[in-house]
Scaffold this motif. Structure first.
Motif, PDB file in Angstrom:
ATOM      1  N   UNK A 107       0.826  -1.206   0.000  1.00 49.52           N
ATOM      2  CA  UNK A 107       0.000   0.000   0.000  1.00 49.52           C
ATOM      3  C   UNK A 107       0.860   1.256   0.000  1.00 49.52           C
ATOM      4  N   UNK A 108       1.837   1.292   0.884  1.00 49.36           N
ATOM      5  CA  UNK A 108       2.691   2.477   0.988  1.00 49.36           C
ATOM      6  C   UNK A 108       3.366   2.781  -0.344  1.00 49.36           C
ATOM      7  N   UNK A 109       3.939   1.767  -0.960  1.00 48.80           N
ATOM      8  CA  UNK A 109       4.718   1.995  -2.173  1.00 48.80           C
ATOM      9  C   UNK A 109       3.846   2.299  -3.384  1.00 48.80           C
ATOM     10  N   UNK A 110       2.698   1.645  -3.487  1.00 52.12           N
ATOM     11  CA  UNK A 110       1.814   1.932  -4.618  1.00 52.12           C
ATOM     12  C   UNK A 110       1.268   3.355  -4.524  1.00 52.12           C
ATOM     13  N   UNK A 111       0.824   3.761  -3.332  1.00 52.89           N
ATOM     14  CA  UNK A 111       0.294   5.115  -3.178  1.00 52.89           C
ATOM     15  C   UNK A 111       1.385   6.166  -3.386  1.00 52.89           C
ATOM     16  N   UNK A 112       2.592   5.887  -2.898  1.00 49.07           N
ATOM     17  CA  UNK A 112       3.691   6.827  -3.100  1.00 49.07           C
ATOM     18  C   UNK A 112       4.030   6.952  -4.581  1.00 49.07           C
ATOM     19  N   UNK A 156       7.997  -0.677   8.224  1.00 47.54           N
ATOM     20  CA  UNK A 156       8.370   0.734   8.215  1.00 47.54           C
ATOM     21  C   UNK A 156       9.281   1.015   7.025  1.00 47.54           C
ATOM     22  N   UNK A 157       9.008   2.091   6.303  1.00 52.79           N
ATOM     23  CA  UNK A 157       9.882   2.450   5.181  1.00 52.79           C
ATOM     24  C   UNK A 157      11.221   2.952   5.695  1.00 52.79           C
ATOM     25  N   UNK A 158      12.237   2.829   4.875  1.00 53.90           N
ATOM     26  CA  UNK A 158      13.528   3.394   5.223  1.00 53.90           C
ATOM     27  C   UNK A 158      13.469   4.912   5.167  1.00 53.90           C
TER      28      UNK A 158
END
Length: 211
Positions: A107-112, A156-158
């Protein structure tokens, strides 16, 4: 390609996931649940399809087709939200923490990535009732942050990934002429990546506008 374009063009691919129909007992051993092998295969295929969509979006983005990349990222995010919903409905073991970690990262990476795509989609013309590409980009970065808030300890993202997201939020706010909000976001990005040239450049640019 300048440094600002490099950050916006650097989309994330993420990692692979293998679905397990079971949970860890007190001894750390995997115990099987009542889910059938067909359920397992279907879920694994659904996850793989979402990953393929994200990569297709990345390819369209790198090719400069931002209309297509925003559409594909949107499809990928829809599929990921659907998978997340299956867990709440009990179709996926609630204690499969690997699944939670993977969905949060996806989710985090697709939305980003979708936010980056909207920022680059300069030819976009909103139809009646539609919002601007900057509003869409800001909304997508907000959803990326919400994904982390849903499961704060899952993944958690880097610092680099988070700085990239905050930088994109700052660009979206700048595009909306909300320089105070842009300042807040770029300051947070700068704290994570103090030596990043383009973050420093945007920070300086926004500072001058606010003076």
């Amino acid at each position: 390609m300048d440094r600002e374009e490099e950050l916006r063009d650097s989309v994330d691919s993420g990692s692979d996931y293998v679905f397990h129909t079971g949970f860890r007992n007190d001894d750390g051993e995997l115990e099987e649940t009542s889910h059938s092998s067909m359920d397992t295969t279907r879920l694994q295929n659904a996850i793989n399809e979402a990953l393929k969509l994200r990569e297709a979006g990345n390819q369209a983005f790198r090719a400069g087709d931002y209309k297509l990349s925003t559409q594909i990222y949107g499809d990928a995010s829809y599929d990921i939200v659907h998978l997340k919903g299956l867990r709440h409905l009990g179709a996926i073991p609630s204690d499969d923490w690997k699944f939670v970690q993977t969905i949060t990262e996806m989710q985090f990476k697709v939305y980003s990535n979708e936010a980056a795509s909207w920022l680059k989609y300069e030819s976009y013309i909103p139809e009646d009732g539609e919002v601007s590409r900057f509003q869409k980009a800001l909304a997508r970065t907000g959803r990326a942050l919400e994904a982390l808030e849903d499961h704060p300890t899952a993944w958690k993202p880097g610092d680099g990934e988070m700085a990239k997201l905050l930088y994109r939020r700052a660009l979206a706010c700048e595009g909306l002429d909300d320089y105070d909000a842009a300042f807040v976001e770029v300051e947070k990005a700068h704290q994570l990546a103090p030596k990043d040239v383009m973050i420093c450049s945007l920070q300086s640019k926004i500072d001058k506008v606010r003076q």
